[in-house]
Design an enzyme around this catalytic site. Structure first.
Site, mmCIF file in Angstrom:
data_model
loop_
_atom_site.group_PDB
_atom_site.id
_atom_site.type_symbol
_atom_site.label_atom_id
_atom_site.label_comp_id
_atom_site.label_asym_id
_atom_site.label_seq_id
_atom_site.Cartn_x
_atom_site.Cartn_y
_atom_site.Cartn_z
ATOM 1 N N HIS A 1 -1.159 -4.734 2.291
ATOM 2 C CA HIS A 1 -2.354 -4.872 3.124
ATOM 3 C C HIS A 1 -3.555 -5.406 2.346
ATOM 4 O O HIS A 1 -4.546 -5.814 2.954
ATOM 5 C CB HIS A 1 -2.698 -3.534 3.808
ATOM 6 C CG HIS A 1 -3.246 -2.481 2.909
ATOM 7 N ND1 HIS A 1 -2.491 -1.425 2.442
ATOM 8 C CD2 HIS A 1 -4.478 -2.299 2.382
ATOM 9 C CE1 HIS A 1 -3.246 -0.640 1.699
ATOM 10 N NE2 HIS A 1 -4.455 -1.152 1.637
ATOM 11 N N ASP B 1 4.701 -1.397 2.475
ATOM 12 C CA ASP B 1 3.349 -1.855 2.140
ATOM 13 C C ASP B 1 3.237 -2.235 0.666
ATOM 14 O O ASP B 1 2.260 -1.916 0.000
ATOM 15 C CB ASP B 1 2.318 -0.789 2.500
ATOM 16 C CG ASP B 1 0.900 -1.365 2.591
ATOM 17 O OD1 ASP B 1 0.773 -2.605 2.598
ATOM 18 O OD2 ASP B 1 -0.065 -0.580 2.641
ATOM 19 N N GLY C 1 -10.989 0.251 -1.943
ATOM 20 C CA GLY C 1 -10.945 -0.586 -3.145
ATOM 21 C C GLY C 1 -9.948 -0.084 -4.168
ATOM 22 O O GLY C 1 -9.513 -0.831 -5.034
ATOM 23 N N ASN C 2 -9.572 1.214 -4.081
ATOM 24 C CA ASN C 2 -8.538 1.766 -4.954
ATOM 25 C C ASN C 2 -7.139 1.292 -4.560
ATOM 26 O O ASN C 2 -6.184 1.444 -5.324
ATOM 27 C CB ASN C 2 -8.538 3.300 -4.897
ATOM 28 C CG ASN C 2 -9.471 3.931 -5.908
ATOM 29 O OD1 ASN C 2 -10.448 4.564 -5.539
ATOM 30 N ND2 ASN C 2 -9.186 3.760 -7.194
ATOM 31 N N SER C 3 -7.015 0.771 -3.369
ATOM 32 C CA SER C 3 -5.696 0.411 -2.846
ATOM 33 C C SER C 3 -4.973 -0.550 -3.774
ATOM 34 O O SER C 3 -5.497 -1.596 -4.144
ATOM 35 C CB SER C 3 -5.852 -0.238 -1.472
ATOM 36 O OG SER C 3 -4.620 -0.335 -0.833
ATOM 37 N N GLY D 1 23.159 0.038 13.080
ATOM 38 C CA GLY D 1 22.889 -0.283 14.473
ATOM 39 C C GLY D 1 22.809 0.921 15.395
ATOM 40 O O GLY D 1 23.351 0.888 16.501
#
Length: 549
Positions: free
Chosen positions: A160, A196, A278-280, A337
């Site tokens: 992200h 992510d 901002g730490n992401s 499936g």
């Protein structure tokens, strides 16, 4: 004619009359004040003259304290980078979940004004934490963090952070602070939205880049110290400390249109180390200096740190990274499936005989390996290659790690009888691409013929299933559709919703309103009640249950 008075006589007369008493009193007070001020001034001046024997202060030599934190930071921080991105909004697109993890119902950006306790903020952040456009409404800018894992310039960060970015720039810890310099251009090597995770690359240009040491995330335990390093609010090289407060933590985002959990591959390390926008993408480091996780999300009501942060474990990072740097630059996961309902009530397990572990199949995708091997809805998977399966999370972990084209031996229960089958492994991405193409529209039922049986016990009103809905769902044995749910009722508490199509209650078929009324009339307080609800897609069923109060 009277003679003039002498001045001295007049003066003496005034004193005797008291007219000048006040005047002398004021003059006397002023004289005393002047003398005292002169004396004090002289004394202070004298003290200043005597200060020549004072010794000047000196700055002592630095002392290294017995704190392991600083040693770890010196080892890891050089490999932590600041990432900033630029993107131009696309007029026709409606972005979903890029900055905020959706509410459990899977709401769009317009729905994110719901209760702040029900979702987790992702960290774009910095000067513009929401990734919004600048003052002119043009370029969007966002900030994040990352860490170098290969001297050739490979960096791990969050998907992200770089998702939909037109330009990505990286600043090293050794780069000078220059707000006019965005940093070194970076390219995306590969991304995995399910976890992510993203891998990007910069050109080292002859530099020997510092790298982090990746650890095994199974080792650290709840209560162990950890450090979070990154660029919260654009403040690079920021370090915060805390402990591991939980492991294997999941975040419930709710199912997608196909009834599949959106984050079934995300199991986080929870920490109370301060993490902010901002730490992401920055590392979570243990006391050996090893990176055991990547900071990914926070639970917040204020868009800032409230002591609950989440990091993707390093073992998942390593597995995904190795696939993303491969020839295809994508993550391949296995699937057989099937669909199943996560977090089923214990009443379902007791009613259907798998209270000690197992996964009940709710839908089987046609022409996929499970269907070809003969698995059916309501089968209960209890083993894979002879090893017990505790729950759906364990099933997904085992199957997704298998290579497409391989096979597994699945043990399952059907009507209480033990069965087994050799089942092939398919590519999960291809399977869900096919599911996404299917029609997921739903026709609302007509509640004009609502049956009120069970309203007092269960809190629902039902009616016959309309013919168009029955045809679409492939209902061969009928059923009833829920037309209303009373708030706070038993049905509301267990998660039964309006438009749900009930085909079974406690293993008794519900074919119409009459059969429904007959079953409900025998229910009493303390009974386990399990509804079999037809899934809107995939041809399977969900199991919803609880204990009747």
């Amino acid at each position: 004619m009277s003679s003039p008075k002498h001045p001295f006589t007049s003066f003496w007369t005034n004193i005797r009359s008291g007219r000048l008493t006040t005047t002398f009193t004021v003059l006397g007070a002023l004289s005393v004040g002047v003398l005292a001020g002169s004396l004090l001034t002289g004394r202070v001046h004298g003290a200043e003259q005597k200060a020549s024997d004072a010794k000047p202060l000196t700055i002592p030599s630095p002392v290294t304290l017995s704190n392991g934190f600083s040693t770890i930071v010196k080892q890891v921080e050089p490999a932590v980078v600041n990432i900033n991105t630029e993107s131009t909004p696309k007029p026709a697109s409606k972005r979903r979940g890029g900055r905020n993890m959706p509410v459990p119902n899977g709401g769009d950006d317009d729905d994110q004004q719901n209760d702040m306790q029900d979702f987790f903020n992702k960290f774009f952040g910095g000067q513009n934490p929401n990734g919004d456009g600048d003052a002119t409404g043009g370029t969007r800018r966002a900030l994040g963090s990352g860490f170098i894992v290969d001297q050739r310039g490979y960096i791990i960060t969050n998907n992200h952070v770089v998702d939909k970015a037109d330009h990505i720039y990286v600043k090293l810890s050794s780069d000078p602070e220059n707000p006019l310099d965005p940093g070194r251009p970076a390219t995306v090597v590969g991304t995995d939205k399910d976890t992510d995770i993203a891998v990007i690359k910069i050109d080292p240009k002859g530099m020997t880049l510092p790298t982090v040491k990746l650890g095994n995330s199974d080792g650290p335990q709840v209560g162990d110290w950890v450090l979070a390093i990154g660029s919260p609010f654009g403040l690079s090289h920021t370090v915060s400390a805390g402990i591991i407060s939980a492991k294997n933590r999941s975040i419930d985002e709710g199912p997608d249109a196909n009834g599949v959990s959106k984050n079934q591959f995300q199991r986080f390390i929870q920490t109370d180390a301060a993490i902010n926008p901002g730490n992401s993408g920055g590392p979570l480091v243990d006391m050996s200096g090893s990176v055991i996780g990547m900071n990914t999300a926070i639970y917040t009501q204020s868009a800032g740190s409230e002591g609950v942060g989440f990091a993707m474990p390093s073992n998942i990072l390593i597995n995904v990274y190795n696939m993303l740097i491969g020839p295809s630059h994508k993550v391949t996961r296995g699937s057989i499936g099937i669909q199943f309902q996560a977090n089923q009530s214990s009443a379902v397990g007791r009613m259907y005989g798998f209270a000690n572990g197992g996964v009940m199949v709710s839908a089987v995708t046609p022409n996929m390996p499970a269907a070809k091997a003969g698995l059916q809805p309501n089968d209960i998977i209890v083993t894979i290659d002879g090893k017990p399966v505790k729950d759906g999370d364990e099933l997904v972990s085992i199957i997704s790690a298998k290579t497409p084209g391989s096979t597994v031996k699945i043990g399952y229960l059907r009507n209480g009888k033990q069965e087994s089958a050799e089942v092939g492994i398919a590519d999960r991405a291809k399977l869900f691409d096919d599911l996404d193409k299917s029609d997921s529209s739903n026709n609302a039922p007509d509640d004009s013929d609502a049956g009120r049986a069970g309203q007092a016990k269960l809190g629902i009103t039902v009616s016959a299933v309309p013919a168009p809905m029955a045809s679409k769902l492939g209902l061969k044995n009928g059923g009833v559709v829920v037309t209303a749910v009373r708030p706070g009722s038993f049905a509301d508490e267990v998660g039964l919703t309006r438009t749900a199509v009930i085909t079974e209650i406690n293993r008794h078929a519900v074919t119409d309103v009459s059969s429904y009324r007959s079953i409900v009339s025998n229910l009493k307080s303390g009974d386990d009640v399990v509804f079999v609800v037809r899934a809107q897609t995939g041809g399977g069923s969900n199991f919803i249950g609880g204990t009747l109060p």
